[in-house]
Design a protein around this motif. Structure first.
Motif, PDB file in Angstrom:
ATOM      1  N   ASP A  32       0.930  -1.276   0.065  1.00  0.00           N
ATOM      2  CA  ASP A  32       0.091   0.014  -0.050  1.00  0.00           C
ATOM      3  C   ASP A  32       0.820   1.360   0.001  1.00  0.00           C
ATOM      4  N   CYS A  33       0.420   2.190  -0.930  1.00  0.00           N
ATOM      5  CA  CYS A  33       1.192   3.432  -0.872  1.00  0.00           C
ATOM      6  C   CYS A  33       0.448   4.594  -0.652  1.00  0.00           C
ATOM      7  N   PHE A  34       0.708   5.783  -0.269  1.00  0.00           N
ATOM      8  CA  PHE A  34      -0.355   6.862  -0.250  1.00  0.00           C
ATOM      9  C   PHE A  34       0.494   8.288  -0.462  1.00  0.00           C
ATOM     10  N   PHE A  35      -0.151   9.186  -1.038  1.00  0.00           N
ATOM     11  CA  PHE A  35       0.508  10.466  -1.371  1.00  0.00           C
ATOM     12  C   PHE A  35      -0.406  11.610  -1.615  1.00  0.00           C
ATOM     13  N   MET A  36      -0.085  12.688  -1.112  1.00  0.00           N
ATOM     14  CA  MET A  36      -1.078  14.136  -1.258  1.00  0.00           C
ATOM     15  C   MET A  36      -0.591  14.988  -2.066  1.00  0.00           C
ATOM     16  N   TRP A  37      -1.271  15.937  -2.703  1.00  0.00           N
ATOM     17  CA  TRP A  37      -0.806  16.906  -3.688  1.00  0.00           C
ATOM     18  C   TRP A  37      -1.811  17.658  -3.944  1.00  0.00           C
ATOM     19  N   GLN A  38      -1.339  19.044  -4.344  1.00  0.00           N
ATOM     20  CA  GLN A  38      -2.027  20.182  -4.569  1.00  0.00           C
ATOM     21  C   GLN A  38      -1.434  20.692  -6.105  1.00  0.00           C
ATOM     22  N   VAL A  39      -2.503  21.337  -6.557  1.00  0.00           N
ATOM     23  CA  VAL A  39      -2.088  21.934  -8.176  1.00  0.00           C
ATOM     24  C   VAL A  39      -2.792  23.275  -8.121  1.00  0.00           C
ATOM     25  N   GLU A  40      -2.286  23.957  -9.254  1.00  0.00           N
ATOM     26  CA  GLU A  40      -2.913  25.121  -9.820  1.00  0.00           C
ATOM     27  C   GLU A  40      -4.277  24.859 -10.179  1.00  0.00           C
ATOM     28  N   PRO A  41      -5.100  25.933 -10.548  1.00  0.00           N
ATOM     29  CA  PRO A  41      -6.642  25.710 -10.828  1.00  0.00           C
ATOM     30  C   PRO A  41      -6.789  24.499 -11.938  1.00  0.00           C
ATOM     31  N   SER A  72      -9.967   6.891 -14.380  1.00  0.00           N
ATOM     32  CA  SER A  72     -11.122   6.419 -13.549  1.00  0.00           C
ATOM     33  C   SER A  72     -12.401   6.899 -13.715  1.00  0.00           C
ATOM     34  N   GLY A  73     -13.516   6.419 -13.322  1.00  0.00           N
ATOM     35  CA  GLY A  73     -14.884   6.947 -13.568  1.00  0.00           C
ATOM     36  C   GLY A  73     -15.117   8.153 -12.499  1.00  0.00           C
ATOM     37  N   GLY A  74     -16.439   8.221 -12.065  1.00  0.00           N
ATOM     38  CA  GLY A  74     -16.663   9.195 -11.240  1.00  0.00           C
ATOM     39  C   GLY A  74     -16.939  10.466 -11.955  1.00  0.00           C
ATOM     40  N   GLY A  75     -17.285  11.744 -11.076  1.00  0.00           N
ATOM     41  CA  GLY A  75     -17.705  12.555 -11.573  1.00  0.00           C
ATOM     42  C   GLY A  75     -16.711  13.859 -11.856  1.00  0.00           C
ATOM     43  N   CYS A  76     -16.982  15.207 -12.166  1.00  0.00           N
ATOM     44  CA  CYS A  76     -16.254  16.058 -12.562  1.00  0.00           C
ATOM     45  C   CYS A  76     -15.763  16.830 -11.301  1.00  0.00           C
ATOM     46  N   VAL A  77     -14.500  17.337 -11.135  1.00  0.00           N
ATOM     47  CA  VAL A  77     -13.890  17.705 -10.005  1.00  0.00           C
ATOM     48  C   VAL A  77     -13.166  19.179 -10.399  1.00  0.00           C
ATOM     49  N   TYR A  78     -13.456  20.065  -9.731  1.00  0.00           N
ATOM     50  CA  TYR A  78     -12.308  21.418  -9.814  1.00  0.00           C
ATOM     51  C   TYR A  78     -11.461  21.266  -8.458  1.00  0.00           C
ATOM     52  N   ALA A  79     -10.112  21.539  -8.866  1.00  0.00           N
ATOM     53  CA  ALA A  79      -8.939  21.352  -7.802  1.00  0.00           C
ATOM     54  C   ALA A  79      -8.171  22.623  -7.784  1.00  0.00           C
ATOM     55  N   ASP A  80      -7.663  23.205  -6.684  1.00  0.00           N
ATOM     56  CA  ASP A  80      -6.878  24.092  -6.649  1.00  0.00           C
ATOM     57  C   ASP A  80      -5.810  24.173  -5.579  1.00  0.00           C
ATOM     58  N   LYS A  81      -4.969  24.907  -5.402  1.00  0.00           N
ATOM     59  CA  LYS A  81      -4.098  24.914  -4.138  1.00  0.00           C
ATOM     60  C   LYS A  81      -4.692  24.840  -2.577  1.00  0.00           C
ATOM     61  N   ASP A  82      -6.077  25.288  -2.599  1.00  0.00           N
ATOM     62  CA  ASP A  82      -6.673  25.378  -1.169  1.00  0.00           C
ATOM     63  C   ASP A  82      -7.339  24.224  -0.941  1.00  0.00           C
ATOM     64  N   ASN A  83      -7.527  23.290  -1.711  1.00  0.00           N
ATOM     65  CA  ASN A  83      -7.992  21.961  -1.426  1.00  0.00           C
ATOM     66  C   ASN A  83      -6.907  20.715  -1.478  1.00  0.00           C
TER      67      ASN A  83
END
Length: 230
Positions: A32-41, A72-83
Protein backbone atom coordinates in the motif's frame (compact mmCIF):
# COMPACT_ATOMS: atom_id res chain seq x y z
CA UNK A 1 1.47 1.95 4.38
CA UNK A 2 4.36 3.92 2.87
CA UNK A 3 4.19 7.62 2.00
CA UNK A 4 5.59 8.33 -1.47
CA UNK A 5 7.96 11.30 -1.51
CA UNK A 6 9.19 13.27 -4.52
CA UNK A 7 12.84 14.44 -4.62
CA UNK A 8 11.82 18.15 -4.50
CA UNK A 9 8.89 20.22 -3.24
CA UNK A 10 8.10 21.48 -6.73
CA UNK A 11 4.37 21.72 -7.49
CA UNK A 12 3.60 19.84 -10.70
CA UNK A 13 0.65 19.94 -13.06
CA UNK A 14 -2.33 17.70 -12.35
CA UNK A 15 -1.44 15.31 -15.16
CA UNK A 16 1.88 14.61 -13.42
CA UNK A 17 0.14 13.34 -10.30
CA UNK A 18 -2.25 11.15 -12.28
CA UNK A 19 0.79 9.66 -14.00
CA UNK A 20 2.51 9.35 -10.63
CA UNK A 21 -0.35 7.14 -9.42
CA UNK A 22 0.11 4.97 -12.50
CA UNK A 23 3.89 4.80 -12.03
CA UNK A 24 3.67 3.92 -8.34
CA UNK A 25 1.14 1.17 -9.12
CA UNK A 26 3.52 -0.31 -11.71
CA UNK A 27 6.94 0.23 -10.21
CA UNK A 28 6.83 0.56 -6.41
CA UNK A 29 6.99 -2.78 -4.67
CA UNK A 30 4.86 -1.95 -1.63
CA UNK A 31 1.52 -3.46 -0.62
CA UNK A 32 0.00 0.00 0.00
CA UNK A 33 1.21 3.50 -0.88
CA UNK A 34 -0.22 6.93 -0.25
CA UNK A 35 0.58 10.51 -1.20
CA UNK A 36 -1.05 13.97 -1.20
CA UNK A 37 -0.82 16.76 -3.72
CA UNK A 38 -2.06 20.22 -4.62
CA UNK A 39 -2.28 21.89 -8.00
CA UNK A 40 -2.89 25.17 -9.77
CA UNK A 41 -6.57 25.64 -10.77
CA UNK A 42 -7.60 22.55 -12.76
CA UNK A 43 -10.67 20.55 -13.73
CA UNK A 44 -10.60 16.78 -14.01
CA UNK A 45 -13.45 14.75 -15.49
CA UNK A 46 -14.14 11.01 -15.48
CA UNK A 47 -13.39 8.54 -18.25
CA UNK A 48 -17.09 8.05 -19.07
CA UNK A 49 -17.98 11.73 -19.23
CA UNK A 50 -18.34 14.01 -22.26
CA UNK A 51 -16.26 17.07 -21.45
CA UNK A 52 -18.59 19.53 -23.21
CA UNK A 53 -21.47 18.35 -20.99
CA UNK A 54 -19.54 18.72 -17.75
CA UNK A 55 -17.05 21.58 -18.15
CA UNK A 56 -17.45 25.23 -19.16
CA UNK A 57 -14.47 25.18 -21.49
CA UNK A 58 -14.71 28.88 -22.37
CA UNK A 59 -14.62 29.86 -18.71
CA UNK A 60 -11.64 27.58 -18.11
CA UNK A 61 -9.71 29.08 -21.03
CA UNK A 62 -10.49 32.64 -19.94
CA UNK A 63 -9.37 31.96 -16.35
CA UNK A 64 -6.31 29.80 -16.95
CA UNK A 65 -7.93 26.61 -15.62
CA UNK A 66 -6.46 23.48 -17.19
CA UNK A 67 -8.72 20.54 -18.05
CA UNK A 68 -7.78 16.86 -17.82
CA UNK A 69 -9.46 13.47 -18.19
CA UNK A 70 -8.63 10.70 -15.73
CA UNK A 71 -8.76 6.96 -16.35
CA UNK A 72 -11.15 6.30 -13.47
CA UNK A 73 -14.90 6.88 -13.51
CA UNK A 74 -16.81 9.26 -11.27
CA UNK A 75 -17.79 12.87 -11.68
CA UNK A 76 -16.17 16.14 -12.63
CA UNK A 77 -13.97 17.85 -10.02
CA UNK A 78 -12.41 21.30 -9.68
CA UNK A 79 -9.09 21.46 -7.79
CA UNK A 80 -6.73 24.21 -6.67
CA UNK A 81 -4.05 24.81 -4.03
CA UNK A 82 -6.65 25.39 -1.30
CA UNK A 83 -7.96 21.84 -1.42
CA UNK A 84 -6.14 18.55 -1.07
CA UNK A 85 -5.88 15.62 -3.43
CA UNK A 86 -5.33 12.18 -1.91
CA UNK A 87 -3.95 9.13 -3.76
CA UNK A 88 -4.08 5.57 -2.41
CA UNK A 89 -2.33 2.84 -4.42
CA UNK A 90 -2.96 -0.69 -3.21
CA UNK A 91 -2.35 -4.30 -4.22
CA UNK A 92 -5.96 -5.01 -3.21
CA UNK A 93 -7.64 -6.28 -6.39
CA UNK A 94 -11.26 -5.91 -5.28
CA UNK A 95 -12.48 -2.41 -6.14
CA UNK A 96 -15.19 -2.48 -3.48
CA UNK A 97 -12.71 -3.44 -0.77
CA UNK A 98 -10.24 -0.78 -1.94
CA UNK A 99 -12.95 1.89 -1.82
CA UNK A 100 -14.05 0.77 1.63
CA UNK A 101 -10.50 0.82 3.02
CA UNK A 102 -9.86 4.29 1.68
CA UNK A 103 -13.12 5.79 2.95
CA UNK A 104 -12.55 4.17 6.35
CA UNK A 105 -9.05 5.72 6.52
CA UNK A 106 -10.34 9.21 5.68
CA UNK A 107 -13.16 8.91 8.22
CA UNK A 108 -10.59 7.91 10.86
CA UNK A 109 -8.58 11.07 10.20
CA UNK A 110 -11.64 13.32 10.24
CA UNK A 111 -12.83 11.85 13.53
CA UNK A 112 -9.38 12.44 15.03
CA UNK A 113 -9.95 16.09 14.13
CA UNK A 114 -13.26 15.99 15.97
CA UNK A 115 -15.25 16.17 12.73
CA UNK A 116 -18.30 13.92 12.57
CA UNK A 117 -18.39 12.57 9.02
CA UNK A 118 -20.03 9.61 7.30
CA UNK A 119 -19.52 7.61 4.13
CA UNK A 120 -22.19 6.98 1.50
CA UNK A 121 -22.98 4.10 -0.82
CA UNK A 122 -21.43 6.20 -3.61
CA UNK A 123 -18.14 6.42 -1.66
CA UNK A 124 -18.56 10.10 -0.91
CA UNK A 125 -17.69 11.47 2.53
CA UNK A 126 -20.30 13.75 4.05
CA UNK A 127 -20.50 16.23 6.89
CA UNK A 128 -24.19 16.37 7.59
CA UNK A 129 -25.91 16.39 4.21
CA UNK A 130 -23.05 18.01 2.31
CA UNK A 131 -20.08 16.42 0.58
CA UNK A 132 -16.58 17.27 1.79
CA UNK A 133 -14.71 14.51 -0.02
CA UNK A 134 -15.50 12.62 -3.25
CA UNK A 135 -13.66 9.54 -4.45
CA UNK A 136 -13.01 7.59 -7.64
CA UNK A 137 -11.25 4.29 -8.24
CA UNK A 138 -9.77 2.36 -11.11
CA UNK A 139 -8.45 -1.17 -11.42
CA UNK A 140 -4.81 -1.62 -12.35
CA UNK A 141 -2.84 -4.67 -13.43
CA UNK A 142 -1.54 -5.05 -9.87
CA UNK A 143 -4.44 -3.77 -7.75
CA UNK A 144 -6.38 -0.51 -7.49
CA UNK A 145 -5.84 3.23 -7.39
CA UNK A 146 -8.26 5.28 -5.29
CA UNK A 147 -8.08 9.06 -5.48
CA UNK A 148 -10.05 11.75 -3.75
CA UNK A 149 -10.55 15.50 -3.48
CA UNK A 150 -10.78 16.80 0.09
CA UNK A 151 -12.39 20.23 0.16
CA UNK A 152 -10.48 22.07 2.85
CA UNK A 153 -11.12 25.35 1.02
CA UNK A 154 -11.50 26.34 -2.64
CA UNK A 155 -12.12 29.18 -5.07
CA UNK A 156 -15.90 28.91 -5.06
CA UNK A 157 -16.40 31.14 -8.10
CA UNK A 158 -14.18 28.87 -10.18
CA UNK A 159 -15.87 25.75 -8.85
CA UNK A 160 -19.34 27.08 -9.65
CA UNK A 161 -18.47 28.36 -13.11
CA UNK A 162 -15.94 25.81 -14.38
CA UNK A 163 -18.13 22.79 -13.69
CA UNK A 164 -21.52 22.73 -15.41
CA UNK A 165 -23.76 19.88 -14.19
CA UNK A 166 -26.97 19.70 -16.19
CA UNK A 167 -30.20 21.08 -14.67
CA UNK A 168 -31.72 17.59 -14.58
CA UNK A 169 -28.93 16.44 -12.24
CA UNK A 170 -29.47 19.40 -9.93
CA UNK A 171 -33.27 18.97 -9.92
CA UNK A 172 -32.96 15.27 -9.15
CA UNK A 173 -30.93 16.10 -6.05
CA UNK A 174 -33.31 18.90 -5.02
CA UNK A 175 -30.61 21.57 -5.07
CA UNK A 176 -29.95 24.80 -6.93
CA UNK A 177 -26.18 25.12 -7.18
CA UNK A 178 -22.84 23.40 -6.78
CA UNK A 179 -22.30 25.38 -3.56
CA UNK A 180 -25.35 23.81 -1.93
CA UNK A 181 -24.01 20.30 -2.49
CA UNK A 182 -20.61 20.70 -0.84
CA UNK A 183 -19.04 21.97 2.35
CA UNK A 184 -15.54 23.07 3.35
CA UNK A 185 -13.48 21.31 6.00
CA UNK A 186 -12.00 24.59 7.26
CA UNK A 187 -15.42 25.46 8.69
CA UNK A 188 -15.29 22.45 11.04
CA UNK A 189 -11.69 22.45 12.31
CA UNK A 190 -9.21 25.00 13.70
CA UNK A 191 -6.38 23.14 11.93
CA UNK A 192 -4.63 24.80 8.99
CA UNK A 193 -4.31 22.91 5.73
CA UNK A 194 -0.67 22.18 6.57
CA UNK A 195 -1.68 20.74 9.94
CA UNK A 196 -4.36 18.62 8.26
CA UNK A 197 -1.74 17.22 5.89
CA UNK A 198 0.55 16.38 8.80
CA UNK A 199 -2.26 14.64 10.69
CA UNK A 200 -3.23 12.58 7.64
CA UNK A 201 0.31 11.41 7.03
CA UNK A 202 1.05 10.64 10.68
CA UNK A 203 -2.23 8.76 11.08
CA UNK A 204 -2.11 6.64 7.93
CA UNK A 205 1.55 6.10 7.04
CA UNK A 206 4.58 4.44 8.54
CA UNK A 207 7.80 5.18 6.72
CA UNK A 208 8.29 6.50 3.21
CA UNK A 209 9.32 5.53 -0.29
CA UNK A 210 11.46 8.17 -2.02
CA UNK A 211 11.28 8.58 -5.77
CA UNK A 212 14.41 9.52 -7.72
CA UNK A 213 15.01 12.08 -10.46
CA UNK A 214 14.87 9.20 -12.95
CA UNK A 215 11.48 8.20 -11.57
CA UNK A 216 10.25 11.77 -12.02
CA UNK A 217 11.46 11.82 -15.64
CA UNK A 218 9.48 8.67 -16.39
CA UNK A 219 6.39 10.08 -14.67
CA UNK A 220 6.70 13.20 -16.83
CA UNK A 221 6.71 10.98 -19.92
CA UNK A 222 3.59 9.13 -18.78
CA UNK A 223 1.86 12.43 -17.98
CA UNK A 224 1.62 13.39 -21.64
CA UNK A 225 -1.22 10.91 -22.11
CA UNK A 226 -3.40 12.89 -19.69
CA UNK A 227 -3.05 16.28 -21.37
CA UNK A 228 -6.21 17.41 -23.09
CA UNK A 229 -5.64 21.12 -23.45
CA UNK A 230 -3.25 23.88 -22.47
Amino acid sequence: MKYVVLPTDEVHRLDFYLAMEEYVARQVDEADCFFMWQVEPSVIYGRNQVVENEVNLNYCRENGIRVYQRKSGGGCVYADKDNLMLSFVTREENVGFAFNRFVTMVLLVLRKMGVEATGTTHNDIMIGDRKVCGTACRKTASGCVVHSTMLYDTNMAHMQNAITPGPEKLQKKGIESVRQRITLLKDYTPLSLGQVKTLIRETLCQGEHRLSAADVAEIERLAQAYRRME
